[in-house]
Design an enzyme around this catalytic site. Structure first.
Site, PDB file in Angstrom:
ATOM      1  N   ARG A   1       0.813  -1.207   0.000  1.00 45.18           N
ATOM      2  CA  ARG A   1       0.000   0.000   0.000  1.00 45.18           C
ATOM      3  C   ARG A   1       0.855   1.269   0.000  1.00 45.18           C
ATOM      4  O   ARG A   1       0.460   2.289  -0.566  1.00 45.18           O
ATOM      5  CB  ARG A   1      -0.958  -0.011   1.197  1.00 45.18           C
ATOM      6  CG  ARG A   1      -2.212  -0.824   0.923  1.00 45.18           C
ATOM      7  CD  ARG A   1      -3.191  -0.740   2.052  1.00 45.18           C
ATOM      8  NE  ARG A   1      -2.835  -1.649   3.131  1.00 45.18           N
ATOM      9  CZ  ARG A   1      -3.490  -1.720   4.280  1.00 45.18           C
ATOM     10  NH1 ARG A   1      -4.511  -0.935   4.490  1.00 45.18           N
ATOM     11  NH2 ARG A   1      -3.125  -2.575   5.208  1.00 45.18           N
TER      12      ARG A   1
ATOM     13  N   TYR B   1       0.472   4.707  -2.161  1.00 46.60           N
ATOM     14  CA  TYR B   1       0.355   6.042  -1.575  1.00 46.60           C
ATOM     15  C   TYR B   1       1.329   7.029  -2.219  1.00 46.60           C
ATOM     16  O   TYR B   1       0.988   8.182  -2.482  1.00 46.60           O
ATOM     17  CB  TYR B   1       0.613   5.990  -0.068  1.00 46.60           C
ATOM     18  CG  TYR B   1      -0.332   5.106   0.693  1.00 46.60           C
ATOM     19  CD1 TYR B   1      -1.611   4.838   0.213  1.00 46.60           C
ATOM     20  CD2 TYR B   1       0.042   4.535   1.905  1.00 46.60           C
ATOM     21  CE1 TYR B   1      -2.480   4.031   0.909  1.00 46.60           C
ATOM     22  CE2 TYR B   1      -0.821   3.725   2.617  1.00 46.60           C
ATOM     23  CZ  TYR B   1      -2.082   3.470   2.119  1.00 46.60           C
ATOM     24  OH  TYR B   1      -2.932   2.668   2.818  1.00 46.60           O
TER      25      TYR B   1
ATOM     26  N   TYR C   1     -11.710  10.050   1.421  1.00 42.91           N
ATOM     27  CA  TYR C   1     -12.782   9.567   2.291  1.00 42.91           C
ATOM     28  C   TYR C   1     -12.520   9.971   3.743  1.00 42.91           C
ATOM     29  O   TYR C   1     -11.411   9.897   4.238  1.00 42.91           O
ATOM     30  CB  TYR C   1     -12.802   8.051   2.144  1.00 42.91           C
ATOM     31  CG  TYR C   1     -13.670   7.268   3.076  1.00 42.91           C
ATOM     32  CD1 TYR C   1     -13.106   6.537   4.120  1.00 42.91           C
ATOM     33  CD2 TYR C   1     -15.038   7.195   2.891  1.00 42.91           C
ATOM     34  CE1 TYR C   1     -13.889   5.769   4.959  1.00 42.91           C
ATOM     35  CE2 TYR C   1     -15.835   6.428   3.714  1.00 42.91           C
ATOM     36  CZ  TYR C   1     -15.260   5.721   4.754  1.00 42.91           C
ATOM     37  OH  TYR C   1     -16.040   4.964   5.580  1.00 42.91           O
TER      38      TYR C   1
END
Length: 397
Positions: free
Chosen positions: A70, A74, A96
Protein backbone atom coordinates in the site's frame (compact mmCIF):
# COMPACT_ATOMS: atom_id res chain seq x y z
CA UNK A 1 8.64 37.98 -0.51
CA UNK A 2 9.02 35.37 -3.27
CA UNK A 3 5.93 34.82 -5.39
CA UNK A 4 4.26 31.43 -5.24
CA UNK A 5 4.55 29.30 -8.34
CA UNK A 6 1.48 28.85 -10.56
CA UNK A 7 -0.36 25.73 -9.56
CA UNK A 8 -1.85 24.80 -6.19
CA UNK A 9 -2.95 21.80 -4.17
CA UNK A 10 -5.97 21.61 -1.91
CA UNK A 11 -6.79 18.43 -0.02
CA UNK A 12 -10.36 17.94 1.22
CA UNK A 13 -12.43 15.21 2.83
CA UNK A 14 -15.71 13.75 1.62
CA UNK A 15 -16.70 12.60 5.11
CA UNK A 16 -18.17 9.20 5.91
CA UNK A 17 -21.87 9.42 4.99
CA UNK A 18 -22.34 9.44 1.23
CA UNK A 19 -22.52 12.97 -0.25
CA UNK A 20 -24.19 14.47 2.84
CA UNK A 21 -20.88 14.95 4.65
CA UNK A 22 -19.29 16.95 1.82
CA UNK A 23 -18.97 20.53 3.05
CA UNK A 24 -20.13 23.54 1.06
CA UNK A 25 -16.49 24.67 0.93
CA UNK A 26 -15.42 21.38 -0.63
CA UNK A 27 -18.32 21.45 -3.09
CA UNK A 28 -17.30 24.92 -4.23
CA UNK A 29 -13.77 23.66 -4.86
CA UNK A 30 -15.09 20.64 -6.77
CA UNK A 31 -16.84 23.05 -9.13
CA UNK A 32 -13.76 25.25 -9.60
CA UNK A 33 -10.72 22.94 -9.63
CA UNK A 34 -8.79 22.35 -12.85
CA UNK A 35 -8.20 18.70 -11.93
CA UNK A 36 -9.73 16.49 -9.25
CA UNK A 37 -8.19 13.36 -7.81
CA UNK A 38 -10.34 11.34 -5.45
CA UNK A 39 -10.22 8.25 -3.27
CA UNK A 40 -13.73 7.58 -1.97
CA UNK A 41 -15.44 4.35 -1.05
CA UNK A 42 -18.97 4.65 -2.36
CA UNK A 43 -20.22 5.05 -5.93
CA UNK A 44 -22.80 7.72 -5.11
CA UNK A 45 -20.10 10.09 -3.84
CA UNK A 46 -17.97 9.27 -6.88
CA UNK A 47 -20.87 10.14 -9.20
CA UNK A 48 -21.51 13.36 -7.28
CA UNK A 49 -17.89 14.47 -7.66
CA UNK A 50 -17.89 13.69 -11.37
CA UNK A 51 -21.22 15.42 -11.96
CA UNK A 52 -20.13 18.63 -10.21
CA UNK A 53 -16.57 18.89 -11.50
CA UNK A 54 -15.79 21.25 -14.37
CA UNK A 55 -12.35 19.77 -15.05
CA UNK A 56 -10.84 16.33 -15.39
CA UNK A 57 -11.18 13.81 -12.59
CA UNK A 58 -9.22 10.70 -11.70
CA UNK A 59 -9.87 7.85 -9.26
CA UNK A 60 -6.78 7.38 -7.08
CA UNK A 61 -7.85 3.91 -5.95
CA UNK A 62 -6.78 2.81 -9.43
CA UNK A 63 -3.29 2.48 -7.95
CA UNK A 64 -4.29 -0.28 -5.53
CA UNK A 65 -3.52 -3.89 -6.32
CA UNK A 66 -3.69 -7.05 -4.24
CA UNK A 67 -0.05 -7.88 -5.01
CA UNK A 68 1.26 -4.41 -4.21
CA UNK A 69 2.37 -2.74 -1.00
CA UNK A 70 0.00 0.00 0.00
CA UNK A 71 2.86 2.41 0.65
CA UNK A 72 3.87 2.19 -3.01
CA UNK A 73 0.29 3.07 -3.96
CA UNK A 74 0.35 6.04 -1.58
CA UNK A 75 3.54 7.43 -3.11
CA UNK A 76 2.00 7.14 -6.58
CA UNK A 77 -1.23 8.83 -5.46
CA UNK A 78 0.79 11.74 -4.14
CA UNK A 79 2.95 11.95 -7.23
CA UNK A 80 0.15 12.10 -9.81
CA UNK A 81 -1.41 15.01 -7.93
CA UNK A 82 1.96 16.75 -7.71
CA UNK A 83 2.58 16.34 -11.44
CA UNK A 84 -0.52 18.38 -12.23
CA UNK A 85 0.39 20.98 -9.60
CA UNK A 86 3.84 21.30 -11.19
CA UNK A 87 2.12 21.79 -14.55
CA UNK A 88 0.44 24.92 -13.16
CA UNK A 89 -3.01 23.47 -12.47
CA UNK A 90 -5.19 24.08 -9.43
CA UNK A 91 -5.57 20.57 -8.09
CA UNK A 92 -8.12 19.23 -5.62
CA UNK A 93 -7.54 15.91 -3.87
CA UNK A 94 -10.55 14.38 -2.12
CA UNK A 95 -10.19 11.57 0.41
CA UNK A 96 -12.78 9.57 2.29
CA UNK A 97 -13.44 10.79 5.84
CA UNK A 98 -11.09 13.47 7.14
CA UNK A 99 -8.26 13.85 4.63
CA UNK A 100 -5.63 14.14 7.36
CA UNK A 101 -6.72 11.26 9.57
CA UNK A 102 -5.22 7.88 8.65
CA UNK A 103 -4.44 9.14 5.16
CA UNK A 104 -0.81 8.99 4.09
CA UNK A 105 -0.93 10.41 0.50
CA UNK A 106 -2.51 13.70 1.56
CA UNK A 107 0.18 14.64 4.08
CA UNK A 108 2.96 13.60 1.72
CA UNK A 109 1.61 15.58 -1.23
CA UNK A 110 1.08 18.75 0.80
CA UNK A 111 4.54 18.59 2.38
CA UNK A 112 6.27 18.15 -0.98
CA UNK A 113 4.17 20.82 -2.71
CA UNK A 114 5.01 23.37 -0.02
CA UNK A 115 8.69 22.45 -0.10
CA UNK A 116 8.69 23.03 -3.86
CA UNK A 117 7.12 26.48 -3.46
CA UNK A 118 3.48 25.79 -4.32
CA UNK A 119 0.42 26.82 -2.37
CA UNK A 120 -0.95 23.79 -0.55
CA UNK A 121 -3.53 23.40 2.17
CA UNK A 122 -5.85 20.87 3.79
CA UNK A 123 -9.53 21.33 4.57
CA UNK A 124 -11.22 19.37 7.37
CA UNK A 125 -13.72 16.60 6.82
CA UNK A 126 -15.87 14.39 9.02
CA UNK A 127 -13.84 11.40 10.19
CA UNK A 128 -15.04 8.05 11.51
CA UNK A 129 -14.11 9.33 14.96
CA UNK A 130 -16.34 12.40 14.59
CA UNK A 131 -19.15 10.14 13.45
CA UNK A 132 -18.50 7.89 16.45
CA UNK A 133 -18.72 10.75 18.96
CA UNK A 134 -22.16 11.57 17.58
CA UNK A 135 -23.46 7.99 17.27
CA UNK A 136 -22.09 6.58 20.54
CA UNK A 137 -22.68 9.74 22.52
CA UNK A 138 -19.51 10.22 24.56
CA UNK A 139 -17.41 13.34 25.04
CA UNK A 140 -13.66 12.70 24.67
CA UNK A 141 -12.89 15.63 26.96
CA UNK A 142 -14.44 13.76 29.89
CA UNK A 143 -11.69 11.52 31.34
CA UNK A 144 -9.60 12.01 28.19
CA UNK A 145 -9.37 9.94 25.03
CA UNK A 146 -6.64 8.00 23.22
CA UNK A 147 -7.06 7.10 19.56
CA UNK A 148 -4.71 4.61 17.92
CA UNK A 149 -4.43 2.40 14.87
CA UNK A 150 -4.51 -1.30 15.81
CA UNK A 151 -1.26 -2.35 14.13
CA UNK A 152 0.58 0.75 15.39
CA UNK A 153 -0.61 -0.04 18.91
CA UNK A 154 0.94 -3.49 18.74
CA UNK A 155 4.21 -2.83 16.93
CA UNK A 156 5.11 -0.04 19.36
CA UNK A 157 3.93 -2.09 22.35
CA UNK A 158 1.70 0.70 23.64
CA UNK A 159 -0.44 0.14 26.68
CA UNK A 160 -4.11 0.99 26.66
CA UNK A 161 -5.15 3.29 29.51
CA UNK A 162 -8.16 1.88 31.41
CA UNK A 163 -8.88 5.29 32.96
CA UNK A 164 -9.80 7.02 29.68
CA UNK A 165 -11.77 6.51 26.47
CA UNK A 166 -9.84 4.38 23.96
CA UNK A 167 -10.55 4.30 20.21
CA UNK A 168 -8.84 1.64 18.10
CA UNK A 169 -8.97 2.00 14.33
CA UNK A 170 -8.66 -0.63 11.61
CA UNK A 171 -9.27 -3.62 13.86
CA UNK A 172 -10.32 -5.60 10.78
CA UNK A 173 -6.87 -5.42 9.17
CA UNK A 174 -4.36 -6.01 11.97
CA UNK A 175 -0.83 -6.34 10.60
CA UNK A 176 -1.93 -5.94 6.96
CA UNK A 177 0.08 -3.77 4.55
CA UNK A 178 -1.36 -5.01 1.25
CA UNK A 179 -4.89 -5.04 -0.17
CA UNK A 180 -5.49 -8.61 1.03
CA UNK A 181 -7.46 -8.46 4.28
CA UNK A 182 -7.54 -11.79 6.14
CA UNK A 183 -7.17 -10.39 9.71
CA UNK A 184 -5.26 -13.48 10.79
CA UNK A 185 -3.41 -11.46 13.43
CA UNK A 186 -6.53 -10.15 15.18
CA UNK A 187 -5.85 -12.42 18.18
CA UNK A 188 -2.80 -10.29 19.03
CA UNK A 189 -5.05 -7.27 19.53
CA UNK A 190 -7.39 -9.36 21.67
CA UNK A 191 -4.45 -10.38 23.86
CA UNK A 192 -3.61 -6.72 24.45
CA UNK A 193 -7.23 -5.91 25.34
CA UNK A 194 -7.35 -8.87 27.73
CA UNK A 195 -4.13 -7.75 29.39
CA UNK A 196 -5.07 -4.09 29.83
CA UNK A 197 -8.83 -4.36 30.49
CA UNK A 198 -9.62 -7.93 31.52
CA UNK A 199 -11.98 -10.50 30.05
CA UNK A 200 -15.26 -9.01 31.25
CA UNK A 201 -14.85 -5.39 30.17
CA UNK A 202 -17.21 -4.47 27.32
CA UNK A 203 -16.22 -2.78 24.07
CA UNK A 204 -18.32 -1.40 21.22
CA UNK A 205 -17.82 -2.39 17.60
CA UNK A 206 -18.64 0.61 15.43
CA UNK A 207 -19.14 1.22 11.70
CA UNK A 208 -20.72 4.51 10.64
CA UNK A 209 -23.45 4.32 8.01
CA UNK A 210 -22.25 5.32 4.54
CA UNK A 211 -25.04 5.00 1.97
CA UNK A 212 -28.64 6.02 2.66
CA UNK A 213 -29.39 2.28 2.66
CA UNK A 214 -26.74 1.59 5.32
CA UNK A 215 -27.38 0.93 9.00
CA UNK A 216 -24.90 2.12 11.63
CA UNK A 217 -23.26 -0.79 13.47
CA UNK A 218 -23.11 -0.35 17.26
CA UNK A 219 -22.58 -3.82 18.74
CA UNK A 220 -21.37 -4.45 22.28
CA UNK A 221 -19.11 -7.41 23.14
CA UNK A 222 -17.29 -8.58 26.24
CA UNK A 223 -13.57 -8.85 25.52
CA UNK A 224 -13.72 -12.59 26.23
CA UNK A 225 -16.14 -12.97 23.29
CA UNK A 226 -13.77 -11.45 20.73
CA UNK A 227 -12.06 -14.82 20.21
CA UNK A 228 -15.29 -16.44 19.04
CA UNK A 229 -15.37 -17.15 15.31
CA UNK A 230 -18.93 -15.87 14.89
CA UNK A 231 -17.87 -12.57 16.47
CA UNK A 232 -14.56 -12.24 14.61
CA UNK A 233 -16.21 -12.54 11.19
CA UNK A 234 -18.27 -9.40 11.90
CA UNK A 235 -15.19 -7.17 11.86
CA UNK A 236 -14.33 -5.59 8.50
CA UNK A 237 -11.86 -3.07 7.15
CA UNK A 238 -14.23 -0.27 8.22
CA UNK A 239 -14.55 -1.48 11.83
CA UNK A 240 -13.48 0.66 14.79
CA UNK A 241 -13.49 -0.30 18.48
CA UNK A 242 -14.58 2.02 21.27
CA UNK A 243 -13.25 0.88 24.64
CA UNK A 244 -14.82 2.93 27.45
CA UNK A 245 -12.97 3.69 30.69
CA UNK A 246 -12.88 0.83 33.17
CA UNK A 247 -11.91 2.90 36.20
CA UNK A 248 -11.65 6.68 35.75
CA UNK A 249 -8.58 8.27 37.33
CA UNK A 250 -9.29 9.82 40.74
CA UNK A 251 -9.37 13.58 41.21
CA UNK A 252 -6.26 15.01 42.87
CA UNK A 253 -7.57 17.28 45.67
CA UNK A 254 -4.29 19.20 45.86
CA UNK A 255 -4.39 20.00 42.15
CA UNK A 256 -8.04 21.05 42.39
CA UNK A 257 -7.21 23.39 45.25
CA UNK A 258 -4.13 24.83 43.53
CA UNK A 259 -6.13 25.51 40.38
CA UNK A 260 -8.96 27.11 42.31
CA UNK A 261 -11.51 24.76 40.78
CA UNK A 262 -14.82 23.62 42.31
CA UNK A 263 -14.54 20.44 44.35
CA UNK A 264 -17.02 18.76 41.97
CA UNK A 265 -14.73 19.05 38.94
CA UNK A 266 -14.71 15.82 36.93
CA UNK A 267 -13.03 16.63 33.64
CA UNK A 268 -9.38 16.07 32.85
CA UNK A 269 -7.12 18.15 30.65
CA UNK A 270 -6.45 17.36 27.00
CA UNK A 271 -2.99 16.93 25.64
CA UNK A 272 -2.25 18.18 22.14
CA UNK A 273 0.65 16.91 20.09
CA UNK A 274 2.04 17.79 16.69
CA UNK A 275 3.10 15.67 13.74
CA UNK A 276 6.75 15.11 12.89
CA UNK A 277 8.12 13.69 9.69
CA UNK A 278 11.65 12.29 9.87
CA UNK A 279 11.84 10.31 6.61
CA UNK A 280 13.13 11.73 3.30
CA UNK A 281 10.44 12.47 0.73
CA UNK A 282 12.25 10.64 -2.06
CA UNK A 283 14.26 7.72 -0.73
CA UNK A 284 14.98 4.53 -2.73
CA UNK A 285 11.52 3.04 -2.15
CA UNK A 286 9.78 6.26 -3.12
CA UNK A 287 11.89 6.67 -6.25
CA UNK A 288 11.01 3.14 -7.37
CA UNK A 289 7.31 3.87 -6.87
CA UNK A 290 7.57 7.14 -8.81
CA UNK A 291 9.50 5.46 -11.64
CA UNK A 292 6.79 2.81 -11.94
CA UNK A 293 4.19 5.49 -12.69
CA UNK A 294 5.33 5.98 -16.27
CA UNK A 295 4.73 2.33 -17.14
CA UNK A 296 1.64 1.92 -14.98
CA UNK A 297 -1.37 0.36 -16.69
CA UNK A 298 -4.68 0.43 -14.79
CA UNK A 299 -6.16 -2.96 -14.09
CA UNK A 300 -9.11 -3.97 -16.25
CA UNK A 301 -10.46 -5.83 -13.24
CA UNK A 302 -11.26 -2.64 -11.33
CA UNK A 303 -14.94 -1.81 -11.21
CA UNK A 304 -15.91 1.67 -12.39
CA UNK A 305 -19.03 3.74 -11.90
CA UNK A 306 -21.79 2.62 -14.25
CA UNK A 307 -25.31 3.73 -13.41
CA UNK A 308 -28.20 5.48 -15.09
CA UNK A 309 -28.46 9.24 -14.69
CA UNK A 310 -31.71 8.64 -12.85
CA UNK A 311 -29.94 6.40 -10.32
CA UNK A 312 -27.12 8.88 -9.82
CA UNK A 313 -29.58 11.71 -9.28
CA UNK A 314 -31.74 9.67 -6.92
CA UNK A 315 -28.79 8.69 -4.71
CA UNK A 316 -27.88 12.38 -4.38
CA UNK A 317 -31.47 13.22 -3.44
CA UNK A 318 -31.62 10.41 -0.86
CA UNK A 319 -28.42 11.71 0.73
CA UNK A 320 -29.51 15.37 0.82
CA UNK A 321 -33.31 15.27 1.26
CA UNK A 322 -34.34 13.71 4.59
CA UNK A 323 -38.07 13.71 3.81
CA UNK A 324 -37.50 11.83 0.56
CA UNK A 325 -35.29 9.32 2.38
CA UNK A 326 -38.06 8.62 4.89
CA UNK A 327 -40.50 8.12 2.02
CA UNK A 328 -38.08 5.63 0.45
CA UNK A 329 -37.53 3.73 3.69
CA UNK A 330 -41.28 3.41 4.33
CA UNK A 331 -41.79 1.31 1.18
CA UNK A 332 -38.61 0.95 -0.89
CA UNK A 333 -40.15 -1.31 -3.53
CA UNK A 334 -43.10 0.97 -4.25
CA UNK A 335 -40.82 4.01 -4.15
CA UNK A 336 -38.38 2.54 -6.66
CA UNK A 337 -41.16 1.55 -9.04
CA UNK A 338 -42.42 5.14 -9.23
CA UNK A 339 -39.05 6.56 -10.29
CA UNK A 340 -38.60 7.18 -14.00
CA UNK A 341 -35.40 6.33 -15.81
CA UNK A 342 -34.15 3.57 -13.50
CA UNK A 343 -33.12 0.22 -14.92
CA UNK A 344 -34.85 -2.95 -13.72
CA UNK A 345 -31.71 -3.93 -11.81
CA UNK A 346 -31.51 -0.53 -10.11
CA UNK A 347 -35.15 -0.72 -9.04
CA UNK A 348 -34.58 -4.22 -7.66
CA UNK A 349 -31.49 -3.11 -5.71
CA UNK A 350 -33.28 -0.09 -4.27
CA UNK A 351 -36.15 -2.32 -3.19
CA UNK A 352 -33.80 -4.39 -1.03
CA UNK A 353 -32.90 -1.29 1.05
CA UNK A 354 -29.36 -2.53 1.65
CA UNK A 355 -26.00 -0.96 0.71
CA UNK A 356 -24.45 -4.08 -0.85
CA UNK A 357 -26.89 -4.29 -3.79
CA UNK A 358 -26.44 -0.57 -4.47
CA UNK A 359 -22.71 -1.10 -4.97
CA UNK A 360 -23.39 -3.97 -7.36
CA UNK A 361 -25.68 -1.95 -9.65
CA UNK A 362 -23.61 1.24 -9.57
CA UNK A 363 -20.18 -0.23 -10.29
CA UNK A 364 -19.20 -2.78 -12.94
CA UNK A 365 -16.08 -4.14 -14.59
CA UNK A 366 -15.16 -2.43 -17.90
CA UNK A 367 -15.37 -5.81 -19.66
CA UNK A 368 -18.94 -6.30 -18.43
CA UNK A 369 -19.92 -2.81 -19.57
CA UNK A 370 -18.39 -3.38 -23.02
CA UNK A 371 -20.29 -6.64 -23.48
CA UNK A 372 -23.56 -5.23 -22.19
CA UNK A 373 -23.58 -7.68 -19.30
CA UNK A 374 -25.73 -6.70 -16.32
CA UNK A 375 -25.74 -8.27 -12.84
CA UNK A 376 -28.55 -10.75 -12.26
CA UNK A 377 -31.10 -10.28 -9.51
CA UNK A 378 -29.53 -13.24 -7.72
CA UNK A 379 -26.11 -11.56 -7.78
CA UNK A 380 -27.62 -8.30 -6.59
CA UNK A 381 -29.48 -9.97 -3.73
CA UNK A 382 -26.35 -11.90 -2.70
CA UNK A 383 -24.26 -8.74 -2.27
CA UNK A 384 -22.57 -8.71 1.11
CA UNK A 385 -23.11 -5.44 2.97
CA UNK A 386 -20.24 -6.12 5.37
CA UNK A 387 -17.66 -6.29 2.58
CA UNK A 388 -19.20 -3.79 0.16
CA UNK A 389 -16.73 -1.10 1.16
CA UNK A 390 -12.95 -1.25 1.12
CA UNK A 391 -11.20 1.05 3.53
CA UNK A 392 -8.47 2.61 1.50
CA UNK A 393 -5.98 4.22 3.80
CA UNK A 394 -3.76 3.23 6.66
CA UNK A 395 -1.38 5.16 8.87
CA UNK A 396 2.08 5.63 7.43
CA UNK A 397 4.32 2.73 8.33
Amino acid sequence: MALKKPGSLTIAGSGIASIGHITLETLALIKEADKIFYAVTDPATECYIQENSRGDHFDLTTFYDTNKKRYESYVQMSEVMLRDVRAGRNVLGIFYGHPGVFVAPSHRAIAIAREEGFQAKMLPGISAEDYMFADLGFDPSTYGCMTQEATELLVRNKKLDPSIHNIIWQVGSVGVDTMVFDNGKFHLLVERLEKDFGLDHKIQHYIGAILPQSVTVKDTFAIRDLRKEEVLKQFTTTSTFYVPPRTPAPIDPKAVQALGLPATVTKGAQDWTGFQSVSPAYGPDEMRAVAALDSFVPSQEKAVVHASRAMQSLMVDLALRPALLEQYKADPVAFANTRNGLTAQEKFALGLKKPGPIFVVMRQLPSAIASGQEPSQEEIARADDATAFIIIYIVQG
